[in-house]
Design a protein around this motif. Sequence first.
Motif, PDB file in Angstrom:
ATOM      1  N   SER A  82       0.858  -1.189   0.000  1.00  0.00           N
ATOM      2  CA  SER A  82       0.000   0.000   0.000  1.00  0.00           C
ATOM      3  C   SER A  82       0.900   1.248   0.000  1.00  0.00           C
ATOM      4  CB  SER A  82      -0.862   0.009   1.262  1.00  0.00           C
ATOM      5  OG  SER A  82      -0.051   0.258   2.385  1.00  0.00           O
ATOM      6  N   PRO A  83       0.388   2.396  -0.485  1.00  0.00           N
ATOM      7  CA  PRO A  83       1.230   3.598  -0.578  1.00  0.00           C
ATOM      8  C   PRO A  83       1.909   3.955   0.745  1.00  0.00           C
ATOM      9  CG  PRO A  83      -0.844   3.984  -1.687  1.00  0.00           C
ATOM     10  CD  PRO A  83      -0.939   2.612  -1.068  1.00  0.00           C
ATOM     11  N   LEU A  89       8.787   1.753   3.787  1.00  0.00           N
ATOM     12  CA  LEU A  89       9.869   0.840   3.391  1.00  0.00           C
ATOM     13  C   LEU A  89      10.939   1.581   2.590  1.00  0.00           C
ATOM     14  CD1 LEU A  89       7.693  -2.250   2.496  1.00  0.00           C
ATOM     15  CD2 LEU A  89       9.405  -2.137   4.295  1.00  0.00           C
ATOM     16  N   TYR A  90      10.495   2.491   1.715  1.00  0.00           N
ATOM     17  CA  TYR A  90      11.434   3.304   0.934  1.00  0.00           C
ATOM     18  C   TYR A  90      12.361   4.066   1.881  1.00  0.00           C
ATOM     19  CZ  TYR A  90      12.926   6.437  -2.842  1.00  0.00           C
ATOM     20  OH  TYR A  90      13.662   7.129  -3.772  1.00  0.00           O
ATOM     21  N   MET A  91      11.766   4.632   2.925  1.00  0.00           N
ATOM     22  CA  MET A  91      12.552   5.379   3.901  1.00  0.00           C
ATOM     23  C   MET A  91      13.568   4.468   4.595  1.00  0.00           C
ATOM     24  SD  MET A  91      11.154   7.241   7.271  1.00  0.00           S
ATOM     25  CE  MET A  91      11.522   5.879   8.352  1.00  0.00           C
ATOM     26  N   LEU A  92      13.117   3.258   4.943  1.00  0.00           N
ATOM     27  CA  LEU A  92      14.024   2.327   5.629  1.00  0.00           C
ATOM     28  C   LEU A  92      15.205   1.941   4.742  1.00  0.00           C
ATOM     29  CD1 LEU A  92      11.793  -0.205   7.590  1.00  0.00           C
ATOM     30  CD2 LEU A  92      13.190   1.651   8.459  1.00  0.00           C
ATOM     31  N   LEU A 160       7.235   0.087  -9.993  1.00  0.00           N
ATOM     32  CA  LEU A 160       6.044   0.842  -9.623  1.00  0.00           C
ATOM     33  C   LEU A 160       5.331   1.391 -10.857  1.00  0.00           C
ATOM     34  CD1 LEU A 160       4.812   1.570  -6.911  1.00  0.00           C
ATOM     35  CD2 LEU A 160       5.953   3.777  -7.068  1.00  0.00           C
ATOM     36  N   LYS A 161       6.128   1.692 -11.893  1.00  0.00           N
ATOM     37  CA  LYS A 161       5.562   2.334 -13.085  1.00  0.00           C
ATOM     38  C   LYS A 161       4.863   1.342 -14.004  1.00  0.00           C
ATOM     39  CE  LYS A 161       8.602   6.285 -13.732  1.00  0.00           C
ATOM     40  NZ  LYS A 161       9.963   6.326 -14.242  1.00  0.00           N
TER      41      LYS A 161
ATOM     42  N   MET B 252       9.156  14.236   7.276  1.00  0.00           N
ATOM     43  CA  MET B 252       8.949  14.517   5.856  1.00  0.00           C
ATOM     44  C   MET B 252       7.928  13.569   5.253  1.00  0.00           C
ATOM     45  SD  MET B 252      12.697  15.526   4.510  1.00  0.00           S
ATOM     46  CE  MET B 252      12.465  14.686   2.980  1.00  0.00           C
ATOM     47  N   ASN B 253       8.009  12.295   5.675  1.00  0.00           N
ATOM     48  CA  ASN B 253       7.063  11.300   5.188  1.00  0.00           C
ATOM     49  C   ASN B 253       5.636  11.644   5.568  1.00  0.00           C
ATOM     50  OD1 ASN B 253       7.706   8.899   3.683  1.00  0.00           O
ATOM     51  ND2 ASN B 253       9.356   8.694   5.150  1.00  0.00           N
ATOM     52  N   LEU B 254       5.471  12.060   6.829  1.00  0.00           N
ATOM     53  CA  LEU B 254       4.125  12.374   7.294  1.00  0.00           C
ATOM     54  C   LEU B 254       3.573  13.563   6.534  1.00  0.00           C
ATOM     55  CD1 LEU B 254       4.425  11.788  11.139  1.00  0.00           C
ATOM     56  CD2 LEU B 254       3.302  10.373   9.426  1.00  0.00           C
ATOM     57  N   LEU B 255       4.429  14.596   6.332  1.00  0.00           N
ATOM     58  CA  LEU B 255       3.993  15.773   5.585  1.00  0.00           C
ATOM     59  C   LEU B 255       3.570  15.385   4.176  1.00  0.00           C
ATOM     60  CD1 LEU B 255       6.538  18.560   6.575  1.00  0.00           C
ATOM     61  CD2 LEU B 255       4.090  18.471   7.057  1.00  0.00           C
TER      62      LEU B 255
END
Lengths: 269, 279
Positions: A82-83, A89-92, A160-161, B252-255
């Motif tokens: 899900s978005p 996960l991208y952040m991790l 994703l695309k 930043m993610n939350l924003l």
Amino acid sequence: MRRSTWLSGPYILWMAIFTIIPLGVVVWFAFTDGAGHFTLDNVLRLGDYLPIFLRSVWMALAAALICLVIGYPAAYYIAGRSPMAQRFLYMLIMLPMCMSFLLRTLAWVALLEDTGIINGFLEALGFTPLHLIRNDGAVILGMVYNYLPYMILPLYTVLLKIDPRLIEAAQDLGCTGAQVFQKVTLPLSVPGIVSGFTMVFVPAISTFYISQKLGSTSSILIGDVIESQFKGAYNFNLGAAMSLGLMVIVFVCTAVMHRFTGDEEVVTL
Amino acid sequence: MKWFNKGFTGLVLLFLYIPMIVLAVASFNTGTSVSSFQGFTLEQYGELFRDGTLLPLLANSLIVAVLSSLCATVLGTAAAMGIHAMGQRSRRLVMTMTNIPMTNPEIVTGVSLALLFAFIGTLMKVNDILGFTTLLIAHITFNLPYVILSVTPKLSQMDPNLREAALDLGCTPFQAFYKVVIHEILPGIISGALMAFTMSLDDFVISYFVYGPRFVTLPVEIYNYTKKPLHPKIYALFTLLFLVILLVMVAMNLLQARDEKHKAAAKRALRGGRRSVQV
């Protein structure tokens, strides 16, 4: 809006002075001796370093290949969430890239050492300690560890695309899951594979810190030799020739890889 | 298959985070070795702030990162606008130049700048040309492509009529820029600036070739340290930096999530409106 092209003037000037001219200076140093006279000695001496060049190429290729094998399923999994989960996960995946790679590599030394953390666990469990560090495998591990995010992120962007309707269409036409992957998903993710491969290969082939910390004295890479010419031996001319050689290798390898994909399809972070 | 992928991704994340966990644990260790945990202490954190050898180095890194990303953002945004106005051919040429520092190995960029500075040094007969200025120049140089590559797409997405309208309504080109254009491309500018800042803050390879002994940044000093045994307070600093970056990223993610939710809601409202008109 045609008149505002002058706005890029300062930038072009800056890049000319600090990118183009320095490359010219590298060429100049590569073809001169310490006194500034023309010579081919430095370039000819590159032949002596051929084994080191070849070892760097194969280790970087191995690292990039392992990153691809590990990174693809992870990117595939992330792209299917899900978005909200995707963002998390991208952040991790991205976060380790912001932390000092020197210290993270040192942590691997502590993990792999003969008296290190992994061997401590093994001994506590009653196994004999293993010799894990100071070999080619440890260097490749360090490369995979440091550059894995550079593989996962472009793969994720490409996956994703992919239009989900294409996958549905393939399923409707009777493809099994494996066939869908082989005939639709994989071909469409080639641009991501190519740019991920390049983004792992280039820093891996030119590293010197990872091989210094995790490798043995017999597994030095091109980066180590270049670094020692500038920081130890002070033979700038030979160092310049080696940098030139490294640049040529990288250029050839990336050109070969980009044969698989169109020019405009290159994916970046 | 799904179950396998989930477990596998978990393992990948574990692989990425184990060394960082090791360092975080080491920051609470009473012993000096990372490999063996002898006892819990907060001493390293106190030491970090008390003896003040690492914090000035971090300050140096921050100074270079802020200044270089600021310069690169201004120069790069202007350049992106210029590039956007260019014809196909010159645009391609400039973008090729922009890609040079991105595709070249870092060590080659570092070496080439070091040689340039050495060259200029001999021309000017200065022995110790390497220092703050050379470091700043190098950082601006490798930061510029990040800004340009994140601003140019925003410019192509922008409706060109917006700027035309502003000009027709009597704005000077400069007013049109700060009243209209900048709002459209701001997300690109911010993400470019942030990217430049992080790249600069954590850069070791290029800095290592162009720094001078009078102005040392944190990554360079960590490298110089590692030839001798490291003092554990560096792990305390690492752990604190990790927490700061984690917080910034989560915020930043939350924003971003909130922003997207707003946009999605607006879109849904619009679609709903249209449907009712059709009915």
